[in-house]
Motif scaffolding. Sequence first.
Motif, PDB file in Angstrom:
ATOM      1  N   ARG A   1       0.116  12.903   0.067  1.00 27.61           N
ATOM      2  CA  ARG A   1       0.020  11.747   0.959  1.00 27.61           C
ATOM      3  C   ARG A   1       0.760  10.542   0.390  1.00 27.61           C
ATOM      4  NH1 ARG A   1      -4.216  12.126   4.747  1.00 27.61           N
ATOM      5  NH2 ARG A   1      -4.634   9.888   4.682  1.00 27.61           N
ATOM      6  N   GLY A   2       1.029  10.557  -0.906  1.00 26.44           N
ATOM      7  CA  GLY A   2       1.723   9.440  -1.526  1.00 26.44           C
ATOM      8  C   GLY A   2       3.227   9.574  -1.543  1.00 26.44           C
ATOM      9  N   ILE A   3       3.737  10.730  -1.121  1.00 22.40           N
ATOM     10  CA  ILE A   3       5.181  10.950  -1.174  1.00 22.40           C
ATOM     11  C   ILE A   3       5.924   9.953  -0.297  1.00 22.40           C
ATOM     12  CG2 ILE A   3       7.008  12.577  -0.544  1.00 22.40           C
ATOM     13  CD1 ILE A   3       5.220  14.828  -1.516  1.00 22.40           C
ATOM     14  N   GLU A   4       5.358   9.648   0.867  1.00 22.50           N
ATOM     15  CA  GLU A   4       6.027   8.732   1.790  1.00 22.50           C
ATOM     16  C   GLU A   4       6.151   7.321   1.223  1.00 22.50           C
ATOM     17  OE1 GLU A   4       3.748   8.974   5.297  1.00 22.50           O
ATOM     18  OE2 GLU A   4       4.500  10.955   5.904  1.00 22.50           O
ATOM     19  N   ALA A   5       5.351   7.001   0.216  1.00 25.49           N
ATOM     20  CA  ALA A   5       5.408   5.664  -0.383  1.00 25.49           C
ATOM     21  C   ALA A   5       6.399   5.585  -1.539  1.00 25.49           C
ATOM     22  CB  ALA A   5       4.019   5.257  -0.883  1.00 25.49           C
ATOM     23  N   GLU A   6       7.116   6.689  -1.816  1.00 24.15           N
ATOM     24  CA  GLU A   6       8.064   6.694  -2.930  1.00 24.15           C
ATOM     25  C   GLU A   6       9.128   5.615  -2.760  1.00 24.15           C
ATOM     26  OE1 GLU A   6       8.288   8.933  -5.693  1.00 24.15           O
ATOM     27  OE2 GLU A   6       6.254   9.511  -5.163  1.00 24.15           O
ATOM     28  N   GLY A   7       9.446   5.275  -1.511  1.00 25.81           N
ATOM     29  CA  GLY A   7      10.478   4.279  -1.273  1.00 25.81           C
ATOM     30  C   GLY A   7      10.142   2.904  -1.829  1.00 25.81           C
ATOM     31  N   LEU A   8       8.849   2.648  -2.079  1.00 29.70           N
ATOM     32  CA  LEU A   8       8.456   1.363  -2.648  1.00 29.70           C
ATOM     33  C   LEU A   8       9.043   1.151  -4.038  1.00 29.70           C
ATOM     34  CD1 LEU A   8       4.675   1.271  -1.635  1.00 29.70           C
ATOM     35  CD2 LEU A   8       6.534  -0.063  -0.633  1.00 29.70           C
ATOM     36  N   MET A   9       9.420   2.242  -4.701  1.00 26.54           N
ATOM     37  CA  MET A   9       9.939   2.140  -6.067  1.00 26.54           C
ATOM     38  C   MET A   9      11.415   1.792  -6.116  1.00 26.54           C
ATOM     39  SD  MET A   9       7.369   2.600  -7.975  1.00 26.54           S
ATOM     40  CE  MET A   9       8.242   2.723  -9.548  1.00 26.54           C
ATOM     41  N   GLU A  10      12.087   1.808  -4.964  1.00 31.80           N
ATOM     42  CA  GLU A  10      13.511   1.495  -4.951  1.00 31.80           C
ATOM     43  C   GLU A  10      13.731   0.033  -5.356  1.00 31.80           C
ATOM     44  OE1 GLU A  10      15.166   2.427  -1.189  1.00 31.80           O
ATOM     45  OE2 GLU A  10      14.645   4.560  -1.272  1.00 31.80           O
ATOM     46  N   GLY A  11      14.598  -0.150  -6.340  1.00 28.02           N
ATOM     47  CA  GLY A  11      14.914  -1.493  -6.795  1.00 28.02           C
ATOM     48  C   GLY A  11      13.922  -2.077  -7.774  1.00 28.02           C
ATOM     49  N   VAL A  12      12.880  -1.323  -8.157  1.00 33.58           N
ATOM     50  CA  VAL A  12      11.906  -1.821  -9.120  1.00 33.58           C
ATOM     51  C   VAL A  12      12.532  -1.802 -10.514  1.00 33.58           C
ATOM     52  CG1 VAL A  12       9.696  -1.355 -10.229  1.00 33.58           C
ATOM     53  CG2 VAL A  12       9.936  -1.094  -7.759  1.00 33.58           C
ATOM     54  N   TYR A  13      12.559  -2.945 -11.167  1.00 34.36           N
ATOM     55  CA  TYR A  13      13.261  -3.021 -12.448  1.00 34.36           C
ATOM     56  C   TYR A  13      12.422  -2.515 -13.609  1.00 34.36           C
ATOM     57  CZ  TYR A  13      10.728  -7.185 -14.092  1.00 34.36           C
ATOM     58  OH  TYR A  13       9.765  -8.051 -14.534  1.00 34.36           O
ATOM     59  N   ASP A  14      11.107  -2.449 -13.447  1.00 33.96           N
ATOM     60  CA  ASP A  14      10.246  -1.923 -14.507  1.00 33.96           C
ATOM     61  C   ASP A  14       9.085  -1.169 -13.852  1.00 33.96           C
ATOM     62  OD1 ASP A  14       8.591  -1.376 -16.664  1.00 33.96           O
ATOM     63  OD2 ASP A  14       8.925  -3.319 -17.622  1.00 33.96           O
ATOM     64  N   PRO A  15       9.210   0.153 -13.684  1.00 36.04           N
ATOM     65  CA  PRO A  15       8.152   0.926 -13.007  1.00 36.04           C
ATOM     66  C   PRO A  15       6.788   0.800 -13.672  1.00 36.04           C
ATOM     67  CG  PRO A  15      10.159   2.221 -13.188  1.00 36.04           C
ATOM     68  CD  PRO A  15      10.386   0.987 -14.002  1.00 36.04           C
ATOM     69  N   TYR A  16       6.754   0.679 -14.991  1.00 34.29           N
ATOM     70  CA  TYR A  16       5.460   0.552 -15.672  1.00 34.29           C
ATOM     71  C   TYR A  16       4.724  -0.696 -15.193  1.00 34.29           C
ATOM     72  CZ  TYR A  16       2.161  -0.837 -19.311  1.00 34.29           C
ATOM     73  OH  TYR A  16       1.043  -1.269 -19.979  1.00 34.29           O
ATOM     74  N   VAL A  17       5.430  -1.824 -15.146  1.00 31.86           N
ATOM     75  CA  VAL A  17       4.822  -3.075 -14.691  1.00 31.86           C
ATOM     76  C   VAL A  17       4.415  -2.966 -13.222  1.00 31.86           C
ATOM     77  CG1 VAL A  17       5.262  -5.527 -14.253  1.00 31.86           C
ATOM     78  CG2 VAL A  17       6.006  -4.490 -16.395  1.00 31.86           C
ATOM     79  N   PHE A  18       5.259  -2.323 -12.423  1.00 28.78           N
ATOM     80  CA  PHE A  18       4.953  -2.153 -11.003  1.00 28.78           C
ATOM     81  C   PHE A  18       3.634  -1.399 -10.826  1.00 28.78           C
ATOM     82  CE2 PHE A  18       5.040   0.282  -7.084  1.00 28.78           C
ATOM     83  CZ  PHE A  18       5.434  -0.650  -6.141  1.00 28.78           C
ATOM     84  N   TYR A  19       3.480  -0.256 -11.513  1.00 30.29           N
ATOM     85  CA  TYR A  19       2.256   0.536 -11.388  1.00 30.29           C
ATOM     86  C   TYR A  19       1.049  -0.226 -11.928  1.00 30.29           C
ATOM     87  CZ  TYR A  19       4.208   4.964  -9.765  1.00 30.29           C
ATOM     88  OH  TYR A  19       4.786   5.951  -9.000  1.00 30.29           O
ATOM     89  N   ARG A  20       1.239  -0.913 -13.045  1.00 27.89           N
ATOM     90  CA  ARG A  20       0.125  -1.675 -13.627  1.00 27.89           C
ATOM     91  C   ARG A  20      -0.385  -2.734 -12.660  1.00 27.89           C
ATOM     92  NH1 ARG A  20       2.064  -5.673 -17.937  1.00 27.89           N
ATOM     93  NH2 ARG A  20       2.542  -6.759 -15.985  1.00 27.89           N
ATOM     94  N   ASP A  21       0.544  -3.539 -12.110  1.00 31.29           N
ATOM     95  CA  ASP A  21       0.137  -4.619 -11.219  1.00 31.29           C
ATOM     96  C   ASP A  21      -0.418  -4.077  -9.903  1.00 31.29           C
ATOM     97  OD1 ASP A  21       0.988  -6.272 -13.189  1.00 31.29           O
ATOM     98  OD2 ASP A  21       2.779  -6.986 -12.159  1.00 31.29           O
ATOM     99  N   ALA A  22       0.190  -2.997  -9.398  1.00 29.34           N
ATOM    100  CA  ALA A  22      -0.303  -2.404  -8.155  1.00 29.34           C
ATOM    101  C   ALA A  22      -1.723  -1.880  -8.333  1.00 29.34           C
ATOM    102  CB  ALA A  22       0.621  -1.276  -7.701  1.00 29.34           C
ATOM    103  N   TYR A  23      -1.974  -1.238  -9.480  1.00 25.55           N
ATOM    104  CA  TYR A  23      -3.325  -0.720  -9.746  1.00 25.55           C
ATOM    105  C   TYR A  23      -4.337  -1.855  -9.801  1.00 25.55           C
ATOM    106  CZ  TYR A  23      -7.337   1.177 -12.224  1.00 25.55           C
ATOM    107  OH  TYR A  23      -8.608   1.531 -12.569  1.00 25.55           O
TER     108      TYR A  23
END
Length: 237
Positions: free
Chosen positions: A166-188
């Motif tokens: 169900r999360g595959i469709e949200a993969e596009g949110l990662m486009e252009g993210v300069y630091d995926p670790y920070v993105f996941y941390r803040d999103a969580y």
Amino acid sequence: WESTNREMFTFDVKLDHAVLLPTAKFYRSAVPEPAREGVHNALTNLNSPIVFANDVLQGDADKASSTFGRFVINSTVGFAGVFDPASEMNLPPDETDFGITLAKWGVPEGPYLVLPLIGSTTVRDVWRLPVDNYFDPLGWYADDHDLRFHAQYLPNIFYLITLRSRGIEAEGLMEGVYDPYVFYRDAYRQRRLYWIYDGEPPADVIEQMQGTSDLDVDKLLDEQHAYERKKDGGGSH
């Protein structure tokens, strides 16, 4: 604990791309969407005892009664949870766990953690893993069976695959993210804050979580631009 967290994050991403994501993609291609939705509904319905127990522990009688009503209706009229008639009867699903319960009782968040196989959590939220297992029917099944090749955990693994699909469709949110670790941390952390305050976190709590105020935004943007210039120039992160 960022250094160790980043190592665990890299490990989890590699494991996801090597095992979980391909399996989830195969599941999506092999099973029609209505069937996937029914399976997800049924497995989510089995999660109701966890939600109900935490609603009670939080002292929220309204949510506890709503969760209990959802479980009864979906387990009967909804054919073991395959369908979700409760939502059409104004009994929306609740999202909570023991980490949210601790937060509502005033336990501080503590340091952010990334654990192997588990992913994002915090020192407070990690306690949901052992405590919620006591109320989890899938956990009961695993504890009561000792099958070959640990097959008793297959229902839990299958539930994980349905969630990942169900999360595959949200993969596009990662486009252009300069630091995926920070993105996941803040999103969580933002998602947990949303649940703790029932979708309406106060502005001062958001600022405290971010460790920033509006006055710091320009500084944060400068840091991001400096990182991007360094990356474009061949530097390492």
